[in-house]
Each structure stands twice: as C-alpha cells, then as structure tokens.
Enzyme design. Structure first.
Site, short mmCIF file in Angstrom:
data_model
loop_
_atom_site.label_atom_id
_atom_site.label_comp_id
_atom_site.label_asym_id
_atom_site.label_seq_id
_atom_site.Cartn_x
_atom_site.Cartn_y
_atom_site.Cartn_z
N ASP A 178 32.85 38.07 48.02
CA ASP A 178 31.65 37.63 46.24
C ASP A 178 31.39 36.40 45.17
O ASP A 178 31.36 36.21 44.16
CB ASP A 178 33.59 38.24 44.59
CG ASP A 178 34.52 39.39 45.55
OD1 ASP A 178 33.56 40.42 45.38
OD2 ASP A 178 35.30 38.97 45.54
N LYS A 211 26.16 37.31 46.97
CA LYS A 211 25.22 37.60 47.98
C LYS A 211 24.57 38.85 47.86
O LYS A 211 23.22 38.83 48.13
CB LYS A 211 25.95 37.92 48.75
CG LYS A 211 27.12 37.02 49.95
CD LYS A 211 27.94 37.17 51.25
CE LYS A 211 28.99 38.59 50.37
NZ LYS A 211 29.83 38.02 49.81
N ALA A 256 33.34 45.52 51.62
CA ALA A 256 32.41 45.25 50.37
C ALA A 256 31.99 45.73 49.40
O ALA A 256 32.43 46.88 49.37
CB ALA A 256 31.37 44.85 51.43
N GLY A 257 31.40 45.49 48.27
CA GLY A 257 30.75 45.69 46.67
C GLY A 257 29.58 44.75 46.44
O GLY A 257 29.95 43.78 45.88
N HIS A 258 28.49 45.51 47.10
CA HIS A 258 28.17 44.66 46.60
C HIS A 258 27.07 44.92 45.44
O HIS A 258 25.77 45.92 45.24
CB HIS A 258 26.49 44.70 48.21
CG HIS A 258 27.29 43.88 49.45
ND1 HIS A 258 26.65 43.39 50.60
CD2 HIS A 258 28.55 42.83 49.38
CE1 HIS A 258 27.54 43.25 50.75
NE2 HIS A 258 28.83 42.20 50.29
N THR A 270 41.57 45.71 50.23
CA THR A 270 41.16 46.98 48.97
C THR A 270 41.66 48.17 48.79
O THR A 270 41.48 49.72 48.80
CB THR A 270 39.93 46.25 50.01
OG1 THR A 270 39.24 47.11 50.46
CG2 THR A 270 38.94 45.58 49.51
N ARG A 299 41.70 50.37 71.46
CA ARG A 299 40.75 51.29 71.83
C ARG A 299 41.18 52.93 72.33
O ARG A 299 41.08 53.98 72.60
CB ARG A 299 41.03 51.03 73.68
CG ARG A 299 40.01 50.03 74.16
CD ARG A 299 40.20 49.09 75.12
NE ARG A 299 41.95 49.11 74.89
CZ ARG A 299 42.58 48.32 76.20
NH1 ARG A 299 41.78 48.77 77.43
NH2 ARG A 299 44.23 48.18 76.11
N GLN A 350 32.21 40.31 52.66
CA GLN A 350 33.52 39.52 52.41
C GLN A 350 33.10 37.90 52.58
O GLN A 350 31.97 37.48 51.86
CB GLN A 350 34.26 39.53 53.57
CG GLN A 350 34.82 40.29 53.12
CD GLN A 350 34.24 42.34 53.83
OE1 GLN A 350 34.47 41.50 54.51
NE2 GLN A 350 33.95 42.74 52.79
N THR A 399 37.29 47.34 43.73
CA THR A 399 38.23 47.98 42.93
C THR A 399 39.02 47.47 41.84
O THR A 399 40.14 48.14 41.29
CB THR A 399 39.65 46.89 43.90
OG1 THR A 399 39.75 45.92 43.59
CG2 THR A 399 40.00 46.80 45.56
N GLY A 400 37.74 47.20 40.82
CA GLY A 400 38.37 46.68 39.85
C GLY A 400 39.16 45.28 39.46
O GLY A 400 39.28 45.18 38.29
N PRO A 437 41.27 41.95 39.07
CA PRO A 437 40.55 41.01 38.32
C PRO A 437 40.72 40.08 39.36
O PRO A 437 41.69 39.68 39.81
CB PRO A 437 41.80 40.28 36.91
CG PRO A 437 42.84 41.60 37.56
CD PRO A 437 42.12 42.56 37.93
N VAL A 439 21.03 32.28 38.13
CA VAL A 439 21.56 31.82 36.95
C VAL A 439 20.83 32.81 36.03
O VAL A 439 21.01 33.19 34.69
CB VAL A 439 20.15 30.99 36.45
CG1 VAL A 439 20.55 29.06 36.76
CG2 VAL A 439 18.73 31.35 36.08
P1 IMP Z 1 40.92 44.72 53.24
O1 IMP Z 1 39.75 43.95 54.05
O2 IMP Z 1 40.79 45.45 52.37
O3 IMP Z 1 42.06 44.46 54.87
O4 IMP Z 1 41.26 43.01 52.51
C1 IMP Z 1 41.84 42.22 52.91
C2 IMP Z 1 41.42 40.36 52.43
O5 IMP Z 1 40.33 40.49 52.00
C3 IMP Z 1 42.00 40.87 50.34
O6 IMP Z 1 42.91 39.84 50.64
C4 IMP Z 1 40.35 41.67 49.83
O7 IMP Z 1 40.83 40.97 48.59
C5 IMP Z 1 39.33 40.39 50.73
N1 IMP Z 1 38.55 41.43 50.49
C6 IMP Z 1 38.32 42.89 51.33
N2 IMP Z 1 36.87 42.45 50.87
C7 IMP Z 1 36.91 41.27 50.30
C8 IMP Z 1 35.21 41.57 49.20
O8 IMP Z 1 34.22 42.43 49.34
N3 IMP Z 1 35.21 40.72 48.02
C9 IMP Z 1 36.72 40.09 48.19
N4 IMP Z 1 37.68 39.59 49.15
C10 IMP Z 1 37.11 40.91 49.70
#
Ligand code: IMP
Length: 422
Positions: free
Chosen positions: A13, A16, A39-41, A129, A143, A218, A295-296, A298, A408
């Site tokens: 987060d 990027k 990921a949530g870009h 997530t 495998r 990540q 995931t929303g 905090p 900024v």
């Molecule tokens: P997973 O990748 O869903 O298995 O989560 C494993 C860990 O990585 C957890 O602590 C998540 O909150 C964190 N995580 C996974 N994807 C992201 C992301 O895009 N941003 C921040 N944390 C992430």
C-alpha cells in the site's frame, strides 16, 4: 532499451500504482510478476478512480502493452470481471493485454481454504485478504494446481480438476464438479485470446529497444522468505522475484525504484515497531484514506521506519526512492523517523525479521519540525517548504539513496520529479 522495477518497499500500500502510472507515460510495457487479486492498485485520473487487482496499472495508457506474468496467481472469474468492467469504462486492451499461460489459477476452494485457515488460527491469524493466495501458491508447490493454459484443453482440464480434488481429498458432487468445469471452460474461452508465453515476448521487446516496467504488488516486508514471516504473503515481492516471475534475465534489469510512503502502514497482523495508535493515527488514517482497496480494512499507522527501509533498500538493490502521500503529513506539529532499533540498551546493527525479535525492539526517533503550508499543488523541489525538504533529506541521508519522485496528492499531476536539489 531499458527496464525498471517499481517496488513497494514496506508492508504494501505504498502508492505504487500512482508511481507506475506516472512513469507509465515513458514506458512501452508494464508487467506484473507476482501476487494476484490480493493487490488493490488505485489510480486517480482526472478525478476518476480506477482500482486494479490483477490487470497491470499501465492499462490506462492506450498504447502500453500489459503483461500478467507467469509468477502471478489468477482468479480467472475475477479477472474476467475486472476486464469487463474496464471495457465498460471504455478502456480497450485488444492485442495489448497478455496473460502468461503458466500463471497458477486461484479456484473457489482456495478462497474457502484461506478463510478456513484464518478461522482455525483464531487470534494467531495472519489477517489475509481472503483471496486464496496462500492456498493457490501452496498448490503450485505441491504440483496439484491448475494453470492458465489448462483452460484451453477441455479433456486435460477435466483431468487436472479431478486430480486437484483428489489431492485435497474432496468428493465433490457430480453436479458441483460439472458446474465448476463448465464455468472454467467458459471463462477459458474469454481469456484464451489473451494467453501467451510472455517471457519470450518480454525478451524480444527488450531487444527491440522497448522500455519495460515491472510492477510490484504488496511490499518487501511481506515477501514469503525475507518478510516478517509468517505474517507475509505467499509470493516473492523482492526485486529478485521479477526474474522468476517473468522469465526476464537478471542481467537485463537496469533500474530499481523503491516506493515508500512518507509514513508507514500495515494491514493484517504482525509486528510493527513504529506503530502509533490513538487520535494521531486516526488523523493520518482519515487524511490518507488508509483503508484497504481490496478488503476495506483500516490500515495500522506508524512513523517512517528507516531501519526497515534500509533493509528493504539493501535487499532489493534500490537505485532511488519515490516518496508518496507526503501531503498527508501536512499540519502535524512534529514528525518522527525511526533511525535505529534498541534492545537491552544496545543499538541493533539493523533490521530483525523474526516476529519475536521485532516485537521486542525499541525504536529510536529523530524528531523533525512539521509544516503547515498546503503542498498538494507544488510542482518543484525548490517550492517545497524548508521543513518538508528537511524531512525528505533525512530519509535520503538515512537510506543513502536519492529521492527522485515525490507524490503530494492522488492525481497524476500531483507529482514532483526531483532533478534539481538545493
Ligand atoms: P494474502 O496475500 O491475502 O495471503 O495476505 C497475507 C498478508 O499480506 C496479510 O497481512 C495481508 O494484509 C497482506 N497483504 C496482501 N496483499 C496486500 C496488499 O496489496 N497491500 C497490503 N497488504 C497486503
């Protein structure tokens, strides 16, 4: 010809996507190399917000080729949905989005297993997530996973799906099995035209002189091996992950840009030495909109941790830094940067990744003055308040790396490229 890796260097987060989008104007190809829909870009363009989970952030540039590399894991139904939503927004990616046929598939069972394991772990949970990432990568190592290319061969797919359930010792009812097979065949028809062996394409493009950007998902401290295990994701988020995740030769990697937030955040469980709580954390969370794009949830908030950042810079071989969300710190009377970890009255030589040790360290801080002036429309280094420059210079000095880009604000134009310094 050139290549650049843009990496999140803490716990994800870091903003990027904004940096990838900004540099995207100069590159021909943007490639994802690890992770999946965890990921949530987020990109904000002319006030409009786009969130990508699997599709590379370069997709908003109409001429940019976008690759989802072999090291990713893909939820095929989710990816189709993401692609369809982009189409509805008028983004055309015909002949410029390529999905590697060796990428692993995330199936419904993976998401169920992810939720189940978190439930079973109770207070010891990772805080994933819930997107099935861990189970999907585990199955690849075992495998028994299905891969993208399997979707193109009905008989083979049927056999692989059968083996997958046998491996998991699950007796799916005939109707559920048929339903899943049909849905996979159907999504395979949609995704089929986008499938390719993308490693060869990337190497050819590089030789043709195209500029390639590798987009990390990540962050380094979530790397499966080098992160704060077990509170990590299941892929290789470090720069070394690029080569395995895309088939791009290490000798051809030219530049590595590390993205750091001006402060630190973390979602999910695990140690976080510079974490702050209470009204100050709430204020930063609110102003920085620190809620997960996937995931929303905090996000936890902390001061900039230069000890962890030095570890990340060394591990990735960074050349330069991008600092994001700097505007969020405007208005705070003073700012802190952790410059060392103390344990038993001794300064530790550097970062420690074992959770027990990381929980025991005492961060030592530099305290710097804050600034009040709104910096969100400033376009040059020179025009920044002197306290802002001082803050950036402290990061730069501690990491011994130049800050090249400062963000900024959310929008593409709210970005300062630092060519000249005082
Ligand atoms: P997973 O990748 O869903 O298995 O989560 C494993 C860990 O990585 C957890 O602590 C998540 O909150 C964190 N995580 C996974 N994807 C992201 C992301 O895009 N941003 C921040 N944390 C992430």
């Amino acid at each position: 010809m050139s290549s650049i890796i843009v990496l999140g260097c803490m716990w994800g987060d870091e903003g990027k996507a904004k940096i990838v989008d900004f540099i995207g104007a100069e590159v021909d190809v943007v490639t994802r190399f690890q992770g999946g829909a965890n990921a949530g870009h987020t990109i904000v363009l002319e006030g409009k917000k786009y969130v990508f989970h699997t599709v590379p952030s370069g997709i908003l540039y109409p001429e940019t080729q976008c690759v989802i590399g072999a090291g990713t894991v893909i939820d095929p139904l989710g990816l189709r949905e993401e692609m369809q939503s982009l189409m509805l927004q008028g983004i055309d990616f015909t002949d410029r989005l390529f999905i590697d046929e060796r990428a692993g598939l995330v199936l419904a069972l993976h998401k169920q297993l992810d939720h189940k394991s978190e439930e079973n772990l109770g207070t010891g949970k990772i805080g994933t997530t819930g997107k099935g990432i861990g189970p999907a990568y585990s199955d690849q190592a075992a495998r028994c996973a299905l891969r993208m290319g399997d979707l193109r061969y009905p008989e083979w797919l049927e056999q692989r799906l059968n083996n997958f359930y046998k491996y998991h010792q699950i007796n799916l009812s005939a109707s559920d099995y048929k339903e899943e097979l049909e849905s996979l065949l159907e999504v395979g028809k949609f995704l089929g035209p986008f499938m390719a062996q993308t490693d060869q394409m990337l190497r050819d493009w590089y030789k043709e002189g195209k500029k390639i950007l590798f987009e990390g998902a990540q962050g380094t401290l979530l790397d499966l091996i080098y992160g704060t295990y077990p509170f990590v994701t299941s892929s290789h988020t470090v720069s070394g992950g690029v080569c395995v995740g895309t088939g791009f030769p290490p000798r051809w990697l030219d530049r590595i840009l590390g993205v750091f937030k001006a402060y630190t955040t973390r979602v999910g469980a695990g140690p976080f030495p510079t974490e702050i709580e209470g009204p100050l954390a709430d204020q930063i969370r609110h102003k920085g909109n620190e809620y997960g794009s996937t995931t929303g949830r905090p996000r936890r908030i902390g001061w900039f941790d230069a000890v962890a950042a030095q570890y990340s810079a060394a591990l990735n071989g960074l050349d330069s830094l991008a600092i994001t969300l700097l505007d969020v710190l405007t208005g705070l009377p003073e700012l802190k940067i952790c410059h060392s970890y103390i344990k038993h009255n001794q300064v530790l030589p550097g970062f420690v990744s074992h959770p027990i040790e990381l929980n025991e360290v005492q961060p030592e801080y530099l305290t710097l003055p804050g600034w009040d002036i709104d910096i969100s429309n400033i376009q040059t280094w020179k025009a920044l308040p002197k306290e802002t420059k001082q803050y950036l210079e402290a990061i730069q000095d501690l990491l011994k790396l130049p800050v090249k880009i400062v963000s900024v604000g959310q929008d593409r134009h709210q970005t300062i490229v630092i060519k000249e310094k005082v």
